[in-house]
Write an enzyme that holds these catalytic residues in place. Structure first.
Site, PDB file in Angstrom:
ATOM      1  N   LYS A 288       0.829  -1.225   0.000  1.00 39.30           N
ATOM      2  CA  LYS A 288       0.000   0.000   0.000  1.00 39.30           C
ATOM      3  C   LYS A 288       0.858   1.268   0.000  1.00 39.30           C
ATOM      4  O   LYS A 288       0.598   2.191  -0.770  1.00 39.30           O
ATOM      5  CB  LYS A 288      -0.915   0.057   1.246  1.00 39.30           C
ATOM      6  CG  LYS A 288      -1.990  -0.978   1.317  1.00 39.30           C
ATOM      7  CD  LYS A 288      -2.915  -0.746   2.510  1.00 39.30           C
ATOM      8  CE  LYS A 288      -2.202  -0.717   3.848  1.00 39.30           C
ATOM      9  NZ  LYS A 288      -1.539  -2.001   4.195  1.00 39.30           N
TER      10      LYS A 288
ATOM     11  N   LYS B  72      -1.496   9.387   5.789  1.00 38.50           N
ATOM     12  CA  LYS B  72      -1.520   8.068   6.445  1.00 38.50           C
ATOM     13  C   LYS B  72      -2.044   8.368   7.852  1.00 38.50           C
ATOM     14  O   LYS B  72      -1.264   8.445   8.827  1.00 38.50           O
ATOM     15  CB  LYS B  72      -0.107   7.476   6.480  1.00 38.50           C
ATOM     16  CG  LYS B  72       0.033   6.218   7.328  1.00 38.50           C
ATOM     17  CD  LYS B  72      -0.386   4.960   6.613  1.00 38.50           C
ATOM     18  CE  LYS B  72      -0.312   3.742   7.529  1.00 38.50           C
ATOM     19  NZ  LYS B  72      -0.592   2.487   6.822  1.00 38.50           N
TER      20      LYS B  72
HETATM   21  N1  LIG Z   1       6.581  -3.050  -6.122  1.00 43.69           N
HETATM   22  C1  LIG Z   1       7.460  -3.037  -5.103  1.00 43.69           C
HETATM   23  N2  LIG Z   1       8.782  -2.858  -5.363  1.00 43.69           N
HETATM   24  C2  LIG Z   1       9.709  -2.850  -4.370  1.00 43.69           C
HETATM   25  N3  LIG Z   1       9.406  -2.989  -3.063  1.00 43.69           N
HETATM   26  C3  LIG Z   1       8.101  -3.155  -2.756  1.00 43.69           C
HETATM   27  C4  LIG Z   1       7.069  -3.192  -3.735  1.00 43.69           C
HETATM   28  N4  LIG Z   1       5.882  -3.382  -3.103  1.00 43.69           N
HETATM   29  C5  LIG Z   1       6.166  -3.457  -1.800  1.00 43.69           C
HETATM   30  N5  LIG Z   1       7.489  -3.326  -1.583  1.00 43.69           N
HETATM   31  C6  LIG Z   1       8.193  -3.380  -0.285  1.00 43.69           C
HETATM   32  O1  LIG Z   1       7.564  -4.357   0.523  1.00 43.69           O
HETATM   33  C7  LIG Z   1       7.449  -3.915   1.873  1.00 43.69           C
HETATM   34  C8  LIG Z   1       5.970  -3.830   2.251  1.00 43.69           C
HETATM   35  O2  LIG Z   1       5.351  -2.864   1.399  1.00 43.69           O
HETATM   36  P1  LIG Z   1       4.529  -1.637   1.996  1.00 43.69           P
HETATM   37  O3  LIG Z   1       5.248  -1.005   3.138  1.00 43.69           O
HETATM   38  O4  LIG Z   1       4.186  -0.760   0.851  1.00 43.69           O
HETATM   39  O5  LIG Z   1       3.258  -2.428   2.530  1.00 43.69           O
HETATM   40  P2  LIG Z   1       1.937  -1.866   3.213  1.00 43.69           P
HETATM   41  O6  LIG Z   1       0.803  -2.589   2.631  1.00 43.69           O
HETATM   42  O7  LIG Z   1       1.931  -0.386   3.096  1.00 43.69           O
HETATM   43  O8  LIG Z   1       2.136  -2.295   4.753  1.00 43.69           O
HETATM   44  P3  LIG Z   1       1.351  -1.722   6.056  1.00 43.69           P
HETATM   45  O9  LIG Z   1       0.181  -2.619   6.230  1.00 43.69           O
HETATM   46  O10 LIG Z   1       2.390  -1.856   7.139  1.00 43.69           O
HETATM   47  O11 LIG Z   1       1.000  -0.297   5.788  1.00 43.69           O
HETATM   48  C9  LIG Z   1       8.171  -2.562   1.930  1.00 43.69           C
HETATM   49  O12 LIG Z   1       9.516  -2.765   2.292  1.00 43.69           O
HETATM   50  C10 LIG Z   1       8.080  -2.067   0.490  1.00 43.69           C
HETATM   51  O13 LIG Z   1       9.089  -1.145   0.136  1.00 43.69           O
HETATM   52 MG   LIG Z   2       1.885   1.032   4.586  1.00 46.68          MG
END
Ligand SMILES: Nc1ncnc2c1ncn2[C@@H]1O[C@H](COP(=O)(O)OP(=O)(O)OP(=O)(O)O)[C@@H](O)[C@H]1O
Ligand SMILES: [Mg+2]
Ligand SMILES: C[C@H](N)[C@H](N)CCCCCC(=O)O
Length: 222
Positions: free
Chosen positions: A17, A38
């Site tokens: 996300k 956020k």
């Molecule tokens: N397309 C991508 N390319 C590189 N890294 C990614 C990609 N998608 C996710 N990540 C990495 O995976 C990890 C989890 O992604 P992210 O933090 O965006 O998840 P989230 O859904 O926002 O989590 P939360 O529920 O904690 O908010 C992070 O380290 C992020 O940088």
């Molecule tokens: Mg997040």
């Protein structure tokens, strides 16, 4: 006319996300100002701790070209908690209690006063609790803004994405797109996962590969 706004929901937590919200923010910024929020963040180090740089808040401020200051952090993420848990649980550990009304009221005010598109990242998955009574889904329903759903490309992500999309449909919410953010080590390319999801849902399904900026079409979700 009220400004454009989108809620970035997850089919789960740690699914991409923030990565997708930051990519969308950067895309939108090429056309003008954008506000990325956020509102609820758990598992966040104090602002003065070097680990804060890894927080969702820091990543979204960077995507907006904003510095990390006490003021910019509070304006992006007014509810921050140390424990990496659902926000209601993390809040309880700090002797705090969240209410849906105050969260929704804050978001509505930010949307109403913005002169630019607003992107709001949820917390955890679509039905992760945010207060003792409410989930992300209730939060979206109260805001009544369009939704972009982010999922991964891990084995099982197709069902997670379609289940979340179906729940949004059943609640009558405006799902604009699904974004598959490539999971490290996934057994199939994200395009294959996206095509499978697309066969079962009427909205556009976009792909963001590892380390990629995401397609220009991302900007059309808001
Ligand atoms: N397309 C991508 N390319 C590189 N890294 C990614 C990609 N998608 C996710 N990540 C990495 O995976 C990890 C989890 O992604 P992210 O933090 O965006 O998840 P989230 O859904 O926002 O989590 P939360 O529920 O904690 O908010 C992070 O380290 C992020 O940088
Ligand atoms: Mg997040
Ligand atoms: C700490 C984590 N990265 C998120 N901030 C919170 C995820 C809460 C998930 C709760 C759940 O659905 O079980």
């Amino acid at each position: 006319m009220s400004p454009r706004a989108v809620f970035v929901a997850g089919a789960g937590t740690e699914i991409g996300k923030t990565y997708v919200t930051a990519a969308l923010t950067r895309r939108l910024r090429s056309a003008g100002p954008v506000l990325a929020l956020k509102p609820l963040a758990s598992g966040v180090a104090p602002v003065e701790d070097p680990a804060f740089a890894d927080s969702d808040t820091a990543r979204l401020l960077a995507a907006q070209g904003l510095p990390v200051t006490a003021a910019t952090v509070a304006a992006c993420s007014p509810w921050r908690f140390a424990a990496p848990l659902a926000p209601d649980q993390a809040a309880a550990l700090e002797g705090r209690r969240l209410t849906l009304d105050e969260i929704v009221g804050w978001c509505r005010e930010r949307i109403a006063s913005a002169a630019c598109p607003v992107v709001i990242e949820g917390v955890g998955g679509l039905m992760s609790p945010i207060t003792d009574e409410a989930t992300n889904l209730d939060w979206i329903e109260a805001l009544r803004i369009p939704v972009t759903l982010v999922s991964g490309s891990y084995l099982g992500a197709i069902s997670h994405a379609l289940t979340a999309a179906e729940v949004l449909r059943l609640r009558g919410l405006d799902l604009r797109a699904v974004v598959i953010s490539e999971t490290e080590g996934a057994p199939t390319p994200p395009q294959v996962v996206a095509a499978a999801v697309a066969r079962h849902t009427p909205v556009p399904v976009l792909c963001v590969g590892r380390g990629e900026q995401g397609p220009g079409a991302l900007a059309a979700v808001v």
